[in-house]
Design an enzyme around this catalytic site. Structure first.
Site, PDB file in Angstrom:
ATOM      1  N   GLY A  47      61.791 -46.747 -27.222  1.00  0.00           N
ATOM      2  CA  GLY A  47      61.956 -45.291 -27.222  1.00  0.00           C
ATOM      3  C   GLY A  47      63.305 -44.977 -27.851  1.00  0.00           C
ATOM      4  N   PHE A  48      64.260 -44.604 -27.012  1.00  0.00           N
ATOM      5  CA  PHE A  48      65.624 -44.275 -27.473  1.00  0.00           C
ATOM      6  C   PHE A  48      65.582 -43.170 -28.528  1.00  0.00           C
ATOM      7  CE2 PHE A  48      65.979 -48.647 -25.950  1.00  0.00           C
ATOM      8  CZ  PHE A  48      67.098 -48.571 -25.140  1.00  0.00           C
ATOM      9  N   HIS A  49      64.881 -42.105 -28.209  1.00  0.00           N
ATOM     10  CA  HIS A  49      64.856 -40.972 -29.130  1.00  0.00           C
ATOM     11  C   HIS A  49      64.433 -39.704 -28.384  1.00  0.00           C
ATOM     12  CE1 HIS A  49      60.596 -42.469 -29.479  1.00  0.00           C
ATOM     13  NE2 HIS A  49      60.377 -41.187 -29.321  1.00  0.00           N
ATOM     14  N   ALA A  50      64.643 -38.584 -29.056  1.00  0.00           N
ATOM     15  CA  ALA A  50      64.095 -37.297 -28.616  1.00  0.00           C
ATOM     16  C   ALA A  50      63.300 -36.732 -29.789  1.00  0.00           C
ATOM     17  CB  ALA A  50      65.231 -36.349 -28.231  1.00  0.00           C
ATOM     18  N   ARG A  95      64.158 -40.004 -24.351  1.00  0.00           N
ATOM     19  CA  ARG A  95      63.309 -40.873 -23.530  1.00  0.00           C
ATOM     20  C   ARG A  95      63.487 -42.337 -23.888  1.00  0.00           C
ATOM     21  NH1 ARG A  95      58.923 -38.170 -26.429  1.00  0.00           N
ATOM     22  NH2 ARG A  95      60.299 -36.469 -26.035  1.00  0.00           N
TER      23      ARG A  95
END
Ligand code: TYD
Length: 134
Positions: A47-50, A95
């Protein structure tokens, strides 16, 4: 915060269970894309993104995993471990997904086609966008 757990109706009989997802019935958006994440290696965090505009519902149709959600002010951990519950995420939410069980299949239904321009993959830029929006 832009997330909500949705319980799906299970159609069950003595043969087993079935859940149907339909746009504007149990998914509050046009369903333009479906993808699934499986075979995630032990200990992996992803994930590690919006997203700027995307709406998504994530469902663990097999196994379990955890979501770390962050709206820039509040952080929360959500466990998905049953196929009859979905996690709706909309708006600017950072997230990360982790603790995937070996049998985890994470199904995601999404309101838009894949578009890398919709991603914010840098946490500092995410925070700046939150402050800009508020
Ligand atoms: P990535 O965004 O790294 O996955 P995660 O958010 O789970 O960490 O996506 C992995 C790869 O798959 C990356 O090359 C982009 C690609 N991808 C698509 O082509 N279409 C899609 O719908 C998605 C979600 C990813």
């Amino acid at each position: 915060m832009g997330h909500e757990l949705i319980n799906f109706d299970t159609k069950g009989d003595d043969r087993g269970s079935l859940i149907a997802l339909e746009e504007y019935y149990n998914a509050p958006f046009d369903i333009k894309r479906v993808y699934y994440i499986f075979g995630t290696k032990l200990g992996v965090r992803r994930g590690f993104h919006a997203h700027r505009n995307l709406k998504q519902i994530a469902i663990c149709v097999s196994g379990s995993c955890k979501f770390h959600l962050d709206d820039g002010n509040q952080k929360q951990e959500i466990i998905l471990d049953t196929p009859d519950r979905g996690l709706l995420i909309e708006g600017l939410i950072w997230r990360e997904m982790y603790d995937f069980s070996p049998n985890c299949v994470l199904l995601v239904i999404a309101s838009e086609y894949y578009d890398e321009k919709d991603y914010i993959r840098n946490y500092d830029i995410f925070k700046k966008n939150i402050n800009h929006d508020s």
